[in-house]
Each structure stands twice: as structure tokens, then as C-alpha cells.
Enzyme design. Structure first.
Site, PDB file in Angstrom:
ATOM      1  N   HIS A   1      46.566  32.801  41.567  1.00  0.00           N
ATOM      2  CA  HIS A   1      45.532  31.812  41.292  1.00  0.00           C
ATOM      3  C   HIS A   1      44.588  32.327  40.201  1.00  0.00           C
ATOM      4  O   HIS A   1      44.268  33.522  40.166  1.00  0.00           O
ATOM      5  CB  HIS A   1      44.691  31.537  42.545  1.00  0.00           C
ATOM      6  CG  HIS A   1      45.403  30.798  43.635  1.00  0.00           C
ATOM      7  ND1 HIS A   1      46.634  30.203  43.490  1.00  0.00           N
ATOM      8  CD2 HIS A   1      45.016  30.577  44.919  1.00  0.00           C
ATOM      9  CE1 HIS A   1      46.977  29.634  44.632  1.00  0.00           C
ATOM     10  NE2 HIS A   1      46.032  29.838  45.528  1.00  0.00           N
TER      11      HIS A   1
ATOM     12  N   CYS B   1      42.378  32.087  50.003  1.00  0.00           N
ATOM     13  CA  CYS B   1      42.784  32.945  48.880  1.00  0.00           C
ATOM     14  C   CYS B   1      41.845  32.790  47.683  1.00  0.00           C
ATOM     15  O   CYS B   1      41.379  33.786  47.108  1.00  0.00           O
ATOM     16  CB  CYS B   1      44.213  32.645  48.471  1.00  0.00           C
ATOM     17  SG  CYS B   1      44.630  30.922  48.442  1.00  0.00           S
TER      18      CYS B   1
END
Ligand code: 2RA
Length: 329
Positions: A234, A126
Site C-alpha cells: 500500500h 494495514c
């Protein structure tokens, strides 16, 4: 299209189902796959109920595509079995990413590497996906020399147990620990396990995966991956030195013109990317775009994305869409 979701009851598996439905992926039959304890349960999808099966049964059902999010061990054992049965596997674990015989794909960047021969395709990590989405167009224009990344990663990247630990801490109740320390009002410079060189596995993914995706190992990367108590996505503070100088307004324009990128960068109105505004979106958000005045040809960026969507489920589905659109499955 007969599609299996391996890990259908997990966090990423659930987001995969949501994304497949949102994007009207051409599914004629859904095969939800989970551990034995979930076999026989039903999962709603597009107004119908589909029965959860185990891995062996799913292989026998010969899906056209299998989207995996079930950990590296399951991928290592079962992806080859699906592939041998003619299924194209797109795997979210790290198991196959650096295998030289397997493709590691962000469709907007290197979808062209895919062929009908690719039966096990790796979805990047990711934090790698959001990084290369922003850096790829700049690398093409200015040629990267060195990248320094500090990540600020959501507990959702660790999984349900970690989200539960944060919830328990905030509720003031005892519970199982996903981390070696409290995560609430804390920051852990510890994502995944530590390696011999003092880096974590997560940091080495950021060092290695971008070079494979960008098909260029002439630039160097170092990273520090930090876990923080957020839920929505994130964040990454990125310092990138180029071989060539750049013009800041041109950098902004290049990013604004890149599919999948949204520039949020207006200091007068405190506009910059944040996990709470990236949550449940598929774009990669870039802000705090500024020249690093301490070093020539060097840029600072702040990059945020929902790690469960573009960082995992959506990129996986986009790879499947690319395969279908180019008649590779
Ligand atoms: C993490 N990127 O955030 C890893 C795996 N999802 O923990």
C-alpha cells in the site's frame, strides 16, 4: 509456546507462518486452524508437518497465543472462547479495534499499553500501521493538527479473489469479480463498503484508529482510500499540518532515526518508495518529504509498506514478541 494460527490457509495466515519462522518465534507446538474443508490437511512449519484443526478443537488444545486472520465474524464469535480458555488472542480483523476495553497496538509506538490482563488484542488496519509508524515521531515533536491521506492500496488487501481478478484481466480470461468494476489499468475510490457519511469503512479506519494508537484525539483526519492494480504493498500520499513549525532536515533525521522506518528520498537519483521495492519487507518506507508551500507548518510525505507484512502479519507477530519479552503471556 503453543501458538494457533486461525486462518492458517489464507493470505495473511501464510505470511504469519513465514514471519514466525523467519523471526524464530519460540514455538513448541503450532496449531493451524482453518475451515472444515481444510481440517486434516497438514501444513509444513520449521521442518515438521502440523495438522489443520477446526476452531472448537483449537480452543480445547489451549494455545498460549492465537493469531487470528479469519474475518470479523469469526473473531467476534471465537476470540472470546479462546480468551476464556486462557489464550491470548491477537486479531487482525476490525472486530475489536475500536472496542474501548481492547488494546489497538503497534508495538514500536504503544506496546506499553499491554498488560497480562489483555486477552484479546487488536492489530490495526494495514493502512493505519504504515501511517502511524511515520507520523508518531513527528507528532511527538511537532504535534499534529490535521492529516489528509490519499491511499493507493494493493489488491492483495482485498484477498485472493481480488488478486485472481487482476490476474484474469491481465490474462484476458473471464472469472469471478471481487470488485464492482475492472481493476486492471483502473483505480477504484472504493475500499470496503460505503457508509452513511459517504466515506468507506476503510477511510473511517484511517480517521479513527490513529487517535487510539497515539492516545490523542486533538488532531483531525480525513482520508480517501483508492484500490489500484498493484501487488506489493500500500502507498499513501499524506499531508500533515502541525501546531508547530518544523525544519525539513530535522524531519528527515527524526524519520531516519526511527526504528522500522527507512527514508528513501533522493530526487537526483529518482529514489522514492514504491510497492515493488517494499514487497516482502517489514520496514515502512518514506519519501517525497517536502514542505507544503500552500499552508504554514505543513508537510507532504509518501509512505509505502507491504500490507501483508508490517501491515498485518509482522505487526501481529511483533505484538506476540512484545508479550513474550515482557512476560505478559
Ligand atoms: C484492504 N486494509 O486493503 C484492507 C483490509 N486488508 O482492503
Amino acid at each position: 509456546m503453543k501458538v494457533a494460527i486461525v486462518g492458517a490457509t489464507g493470505m495473511v495466515g501464510n505470511v504469519m507462518l513465514k514471519v514466525l519462522a523467519e523471526r524464530n518465534f519460540p514455538i513448541t507446538e503450532l496449531i493451524p486452524v482453518a475451515s472444515q474443508k481444510s481440517v486434516g490437511k497438514t501444513i509444513p512449519f520449521n521442518g515438521k508437518e502440523f495438522t489443520v484443526v477446526n476452531l472448537a478443537t483449537a480452543v480445547e488444545m489451549k494455545p498460549d497465543i492465537a493469531l487470528f486472520s479469519a474475518g470479523g465474524d469469526t473473531s467476534m464469535e471465537w476470540a472470546p472462547k479462546f480468551a476464556a480458555a486462557g489464550t491470548t488472542v491477537i486479531d487482525n480483523s476490525s472486530a475489536w479495534r475500536m472496542d474501548p476495553t481492547k488494546k489497538l497496538v503497534v508495538p514500536e509506538i504503544n506496546g506499553d499499553v499491554l498488560t497480562s490482563e489483555d486477552k484479546i488484542i487488536a492489530n490495526p488496519n494495514c493502512s493505519t500501521i504504515q501511517l502511524v509508524m511515520a507520523l508518531a515521531p513527528l507528532h511527538k515533536k511537532y504535534q499534529m493538527k490535521r492529516v489528509v491521506i490519499s491511499t493507493y492500496q494493493s489488491v492483495s488487501g482485498t484477498g485472493v479473489k481480488a488478486v485472481q481478478q487482476l490476474d484474469n484481466e491481465e490474462a484476458g480470461v473471464e472469472g469471478e469479480m471481487a470488485y464492482p468494476h475492472k481493476i486492471g489499468r483502473n483505480a477504484l475510490p472504493h475500499c470496503d463498503v460505503f457508509l452513511e457519511n459517504g466515506y468507506t469503512k476503510e477511510e473511517m479506519k484511517l480517521v479513527k484508529e490513529p487517535k487510539k494508537i497515539l492516545r490523542d484525539d486533538t488532531f483531525s483526519v480525513t482520508a480517501t482510500a483508492v484500490r489500484i492494480p498493484t501487488a506489493g504493498g500500500h502507498s499513501e500520499a499524506v499531508n500533515v499540518q502541525f501546531e508547530n513549525d518544523f525544519d525539513l532536515s530535522e524531519v528527515r533525521q527524526i524519520l531516519s532515526d526511527t526504528d522500522g522506518i527507512v527514508v528513501q528520498d533522493d530526487l537526483a537519483t529518482n529514489l522514492y518508495p514504491m510497492p515493488i521495492t517494499a514487497h516482502e519487507k517489514d520496514e515502512v518506507f518514506v519519501g517525497r518529504i517536502r514542505r507544503d508551500e500552500s499552508q504554514e507548518n505543513t508537510l507532504n510525505l509518501w509512505i509505502v509498506a507491504d500490507n501483508l507484512r508490517k501491515g498485518a502479519a509482522t505487526n501481529t507477530v511483533q505484538i506476540a514478541e512484545y508479550l513474550v519479552a515482557h512476560k505478559l503471556v
